[in-house]
Design a protein around this motif. Sequence first.
Motif, mmCIF file in Angstrom:
data_model
loop_
_atom_site.group_PDB
_atom_site.id
_atom_site.type_symbol
_atom_site.label_atom_id
_atom_site.label_comp_id
_atom_site.label_asym_id
_atom_site.label_seq_id
_atom_site.Cartn_x
_atom_site.Cartn_y
_atom_site.Cartn_z
ATOM 1 N N ASP A 180 -1.872 2.364 4.277
ATOM 2 C CA ASP A 180 -1.975 1.685 5.574
ATOM 3 C C ASP A 180 -1.618 0.203 5.446
ATOM 4 N N GLN A 181 -2.117 -0.406 4.385
ATOM 5 C CA GLN A 181 -1.808 -1.817 4.178
ATOM 6 C C GLN A 181 -0.316 -2.020 3.913
ATOM 7 N N GLU B 276 1.600 -1.639 7.172
ATOM 8 C CA GLU B 276 1.439 -2.815 8.027
ATOM 9 C C GLU B 276 2.343 -3.958 7.553
#
Length: 462
Positions: free
Chosen positions: A185-186, A189
């Motif tokens: 997810d990081q 992003e």
Amino acid sequence: MRKRAILCVDDERIILTGLKKQLKLVLGDDFIVETAESGDEGLEVHAELLEDGYDIPVVISDYIMPGMKGDEFLKNIYDQKAETISILLTGQADTDAVGNAVNEANLYRYIPKPWEPEDVQLTVKEAIQKYDAALQIESQNAELTELNEGLEKKVEARTEELQTVNEELQSLNEELTQTLETVSDQKDELEIKSKKILDSIQYAQRIQKAVLPSKSLLTDSFSKHFIFFQPRDIVSGDFYWCRTIENRIYICVADCTGHGVPGAFMSMLGIAHLNQIDSSYKGNAAQCLDELRDYVKTSLGQTGELGEQQDGMDMAFCIIDTDTKIIQYAGAYNPIFIMREKGQPIPEISNRTQFYEQDDLVLIRVKGNPQPIGVYPKETPFANVEIKIEENDLIYLISDGFVDQVGGDKGKKFMSPKLRKLLFECHNLSMQEKHDLIKKTFNDWKGNYEQVDDVTALGFQL
């Protein structure tokens, strides 16, 4: 065989007729060329062509038309079929209109009127090639997606088998999976943010490329020429500009404050002002720089106050009279180089002129005024220099990014003596060979060092 069409929209019928003939010469019977005299009519023709099963790779539109403007029309085309490549063909669109078309309609190219037939023909051919390449990539992506889906199913099946065999490791695997999801997810992003920034810069690059002189324009203006243009980043603070009006050729190489996005914004400011030069303009080269300096200071709100940001640009600017063979030069720091054969007259210009001899050649270097185009503590009017162009003269305009490049064995700057030596070495080569040697010399000197600035080297011969 699929049916293919090109759509041209302009409110002047004579332009549509000429454009249709020029395109048929290069496209033959592979395409039909449909025309419309307004944006509304163009949308109707576009819809009818799609309904009849035609593939429309390229749409060409004027900007100023009754009713719907060209950028709005191209946006409507983009909304109907995003893959269609748009070309804006006009003599009146400003940079805002071009920017709107790039952002809203995926503009491929802006061609100013009056255009050169070869430029339009080459642009349309390249646009069709790009469109076809995109279709091929889309097909390949679909195949890859199908393969990926199959691989994902196999991975899922194998994962289930491993989970069954390794039940005792389930708790540890769940913990590890959660950690990987957080990292993913990081990562996603960061990739999204990075892509947004990169997309914006690439849009700026496309706008900058659209307003630089085309290869055909330089070919039509000079019997021989080359251009070595190597930005430090995606977009450049260097720019080159050329325009032929009647018997006068206007040409310059400029180096704006900074590089990358800030430098590119400054370059667009300079080009926007230079594009205002038309057949009614009677000023000399120095007056052009004086007026450009006033324009830059007004546009940036520069007043000369202490501590104020001193953005601007360096430039070598020339006006060439093709009848008298006289070149006017004015410079903001940047010099002009003229390579002349011995035996030809040597001009007596000013104390800013230097001469270098080697074999049967003389290199004439005329320095510009020691001040930028922009606010400066000791501003003076730019000096206008007139030089008679002799037979076989070679003229060079080179930004300072070349001599300022750090490299070599000791990590030092390239410097002017090496540049003069390089110009002598490449004199007897063809223009393409000159370009190749200058490019190779620069990049060999740079080596593994970072490029410190944008670099432009323009050479030409009448």
